[in-house]
Motif scaffolding. Structure first.
Motif, short mmCIF file in Angstrom:
data_model
loop_
_atom_site.label_atom_id
_atom_site.label_comp_id
_atom_site.label_asym_id
_atom_site.label_seq_id
_atom_site.Cartn_x
_atom_site.Cartn_y
_atom_site.Cartn_z
N LEU A 1 36.25 29.28 40.95
CA LEU A 1 36.44 29.34 42.39
C LEU A 1 37.52 28.37 42.86
CD1 LEU A 1 35.20 31.07 44.60
CD2 LEU A 1 33.70 29.17 45.17
N ALA A 2 37.61 27.21 42.24
CA ALA A 2 38.66 26.25 42.61
C ALA A 2 40.04 26.82 42.31
CB ALA A 2 38.45 24.94 41.85
N LYS A 3 40.16 27.58 41.23
CA LYS A 3 41.44 28.20 40.89
C LYS A 3 41.78 29.33 41.87
CE LYS A 3 42.36 25.87 37.07
NZ LYS A 3 43.55 25.01 36.94
N ILE A 4 40.75 30.01 42.37
CA ILE A 4 41.00 31.04 43.39
C ILE A 4 41.46 30.39 44.68
CG2 ILE A 4 39.89 32.80 44.82
CD1 ILE A 4 38.11 33.48 42.43
N LYS A 5 40.81 29.30 45.07
CA LYS A 5 41.20 28.60 46.30
C LYS A 5 42.63 28.06 46.23
CE LYS A 5 36.52 27.13 47.61
NZ LYS A 5 35.59 25.97 47.76
N SER A 6 43.03 27.61 45.05
CA SER A 6 44.38 27.04 44.89
C SER A 6 45.45 28.11 44.76
CB SER A 6 44.41 26.13 43.65
OG SER A 6 44.25 26.90 42.47
N GLY A 7 45.04 29.35 44.60
CA GLY A 7 46.00 30.44 44.45
C GLY A 7 46.40 30.71 43.02
N ASP A 8 45.83 29.98 42.07
CA ASP A 8 46.16 30.22 40.67
C ASP A 8 45.57 31.53 40.17
OD1 ASP A 8 47.60 27.82 40.24
OD2 ASP A 8 45.72 26.71 40.14
N ILE A 9 44.50 31.97 40.81
CA ILE A 9 43.92 33.28 40.51
C ILE A 9 43.94 34.10 41.79
CG2 ILE A 9 41.84 34.54 39.81
CD1 ILE A 9 40.99 32.10 38.21
N LYS A 10 44.53 35.29 41.74
CA LYS A 10 44.58 36.18 42.90
C LYS A 10 43.38 37.13 42.88
CE LYS A 10 49.57 36.35 43.73
NZ LYS A 10 50.75 37.26 43.86
N VAL A 11 42.86 37.43 44.05
CA VAL A 11 41.75 38.37 44.17
C VAL A 11 42.26 39.69 44.73
CG1 VAL A 11 39.54 38.83 45.30
CG2 VAL A 11 40.07 36.52 44.48
N PHE A 12 41.88 40.79 44.07
CA PHE A 12 42.28 42.12 44.50
C PHE A 12 41.04 43.00 44.70
CE2 PHE A 12 45.83 40.50 41.99
CZ PHE A 12 46.93 40.80 42.79
N PRO A 13 41.16 44.00 45.58
CA PRO A 13 40.06 44.97 45.73
C PRO A 13 40.10 45.98 44.60
CG PRO A 13 41.85 45.58 47.18
CD PRO A 13 42.27 44.29 46.51
N ALA A 14 39.36 47.07 44.73
CA ALA A 14 39.30 48.08 43.68
C ALA A 14 40.67 48.67 43.39
CB ALA A 14 38.33 49.19 44.09
N VAL A 15 40.87 49.06 42.13
CA VAL A 15 42.12 49.69 41.71
C VAL A 15 42.10 51.16 42.11
CG1 VAL A 15 43.56 50.32 39.73
CG2 VAL A 15 42.39 48.11 39.76
N LYS A 16 43.16 51.60 42.77
CA LYS A 16 43.30 53.01 43.11
C LYS A 16 43.82 53.78 41.90
CE LYS A 16 45.60 56.15 46.35
NZ LYS A 16 46.55 56.23 47.51
N ARG A 17 44.86 53.23 41.29
CA ARG A 17 45.43 53.85 40.08
C ARG A 17 46.32 52.84 39.37
NH1 ARG A 17 50.73 55.77 40.67
NH2 ARG A 17 50.36 57.26 38.98
N PHE A 18 46.48 53.05 38.09
CA PHE A 18 47.42 52.24 37.32
C PHE A 18 48.76 52.95 37.24
CE2 PHE A 18 43.47 50.32 35.85
CZ PHE A 18 43.81 48.97 35.88
N THR A 19 49.81 52.17 37.28
CA THR A 19 51.16 52.68 37.12
C THR A 19 51.72 52.18 35.80
OG1 THR A 19 52.16 50.76 38.22
CG2 THR A 19 51.47 52.60 39.63
N ALA A 20 52.94 52.56 35.50
CA ALA A 20 53.55 52.12 34.25
C ALA A 20 53.67 50.60 34.19
CB ALA A 20 54.94 52.77 34.09
N GLU A 21 53.96 49.98 35.33
CA GLU A 21 54.20 48.53 35.35
C GLU A 21 53.02 47.71 35.85
OE1 GLU A 21 56.90 47.50 33.98
OE2 GLU A 21 57.69 49.53 33.75
#
Length: 410
Positions: free
Chosen positions: A295-315
């Motif tokens: 959680l400390a790494k999330i607060k510092s921005g070292d870990i980004k939080v994302f919602p559910a994946v819609k789809r994967f792309t090539a990149e």
């Protein structure tokens, strides 16, 4: 009992590959749960045969877990029956320490599993016996016994979600956490971790500590609690409070202290479920995350939080909130499931839908006609230990009469 000991000595070394009679119970799975049942039976003078598809005991721990893994709960809540952890072990033993203890446990109770044989079928026949068929090392074998203990557990097979583009579009590497060992190989890379349970959170922390740039997918609401509160483990504190207070009150106390110590996690993209952590655990089996620094790494921005994946792309990936991000690698912390329906031909004790006992803990350990279940309580090693003791006690009640009847047939 002399006859039983003779059978125990020869039952696993049948050179013909044909039927092998087993005087005691057949235990399918040599993880902690299976070892616990075998040890409890051994202490009562009852032999057993443990069958394991891998080449070692505790294969999930030895072959499919990351290097930095520790027990998430204090060792006092993770002890197997009849043999406590060494006093010199820390409160949260490492993976290596836990595996070493299990090896000592097996040696102490002289448990010698048959390795390299996968159970492909187990069914009850008209003569009143369980027939367990295995395949492995180029051989097929059938074991016959009055009792079968399903000990393959809740984590027998990896769960791999079907997300659009994951296998057809994404060009980076993708592995399940069962193949993840350390973040060292991801140094300098952008890595997306799908899954925000204890494993997903800890893998993210490991990636950070090894110079990677991780993001984590948090699709559903999740409870995050400090691993320790008020100078003791959160789990231990919860168990003590539950002796005196209703679960809803205990949940309110836990969430109050969690808010004081961790802040409002919803602001970080980690919204909490409507039900409290203990009530939710009891109803669905979903375990709260015990924070060890992520959680400390999330607060510092070292870990980004994302919602559910819609789809994967090539990149990289597109998310349901419209964001897109490039990633070099994907790690699936999407958990495991039971595989019991694939080999056990029985529909009363286990559900065909999820492979778990139909009756919740503490009533899911015993079926009909000598069938038992251990390691499916969703209550960790503590639940497995409780069920292992119950199974051994139940088998002991009918051991003498059943063995005599079996000897008469043989």
């Amino acid at each position: 009992m002399t006859c039983c000991r003779e059978m125990e000595g020869k039952r696993a070394h049948d050179p013909t590959g044909s039927t092998v009679w087993v005087s005691g119970p057949i235990i399918v799975g040599a993880g902690p749960s299976g070892l616990a049942v075998a040890a409890c039976l051994k202490a009562k003078g009852i032999p057993s045969l443990v069958i394991e598809r891998s080449h070692c005991i505790a294969s999930l721990w030895q072959l499919k877990s990351y290097d930095r893994l520790r027990l998430h709960l204090p060792k006092s809540f993770c002890e197997l029956p009849l043999m406590p952890f060494p006093a010199e072990f820390p409160t949260y033993p490492t993976k290596e320490q836990f595996v070493s203890h299990l090896q000592s446990y097996a040696a102490n109770f002289k448990i010698q599993p048959v390795f390299g044989e996968a159970v492909v079928n187990a069914e009850y026949d008209i003569r009143g016996f369980w027939r367990v068929r295995t395949e492995g090392m180029g051989k097929r074998r059938e074991y016959v016994s009055r009792w079968v203990v399903a000990a393959t557990g809740e984590n027998a097979e990896e769960v791999v979600p079907d997300i659009a583009g994951m296998t057809t579009e994404f060009k980076g590497t993708a592995v399940h956490t069962s193949k993840y060992r350390s973040g060292e190989v991801y140094n300098g890379k952008k890595v997306l971790v799908v899954g925000c349970g204890n494993s997903g959170m800890e893998v993210c922390l490991d990636l950070c500590n090894n110079g990677a740039r991780p993001g984590i997918v948090v699709r559903d609401a999740v409870h995050i609690l400090p691993r320790e509160m008020l100078g003791q483990s959160t789990f231990g504190l919860s168990m003590w409070l539950l002796k005196w207070l209703p679960v809803q009150i205990v949940d309110r106390l836990l969430l109050f202290f969690a808010r004081l110590m961790l802040g409002n996690t919803a602001r970080l993209g980690l919204r909490r479920p409507k039900l409290g952590p203990l009530e939710l655990k009891g109803m669905s089996g979903k375990t709260p995350v015990l924070d060890v620094g992520t959680l400390a790494k999330i607060k510092s921005g070292d870990i980004k939080v994302f919602p559910a994946v819609k789809r994967f792309t090539a990149e990289g990936a597109e998310f349901v909130d419209g964001r897109s991000e490039d990633f070099d690698a994907l790690i699936l912390a999407t958990g495991y499931r039971s595989n019991v329906p694939s080999w056990l031909k029985e529909k009363d004790l286990f559900s065909e839908k999820d492979g778990l006992p139909r009756r919740p803990f503490p009533n899911g350990w015993k079926g009909e006609r000598g069938l038992y279940a251990v390691g499916f309580t969703k209550k960790g090693l503590l639940g497995a230990s409780i069920d292992a003791s119950r199974i051994a006690q139940d088998i002991e009640l009918c051991w003498k009469s059943k063995v005599q009847a079996m000897n008469n047939i043989l």
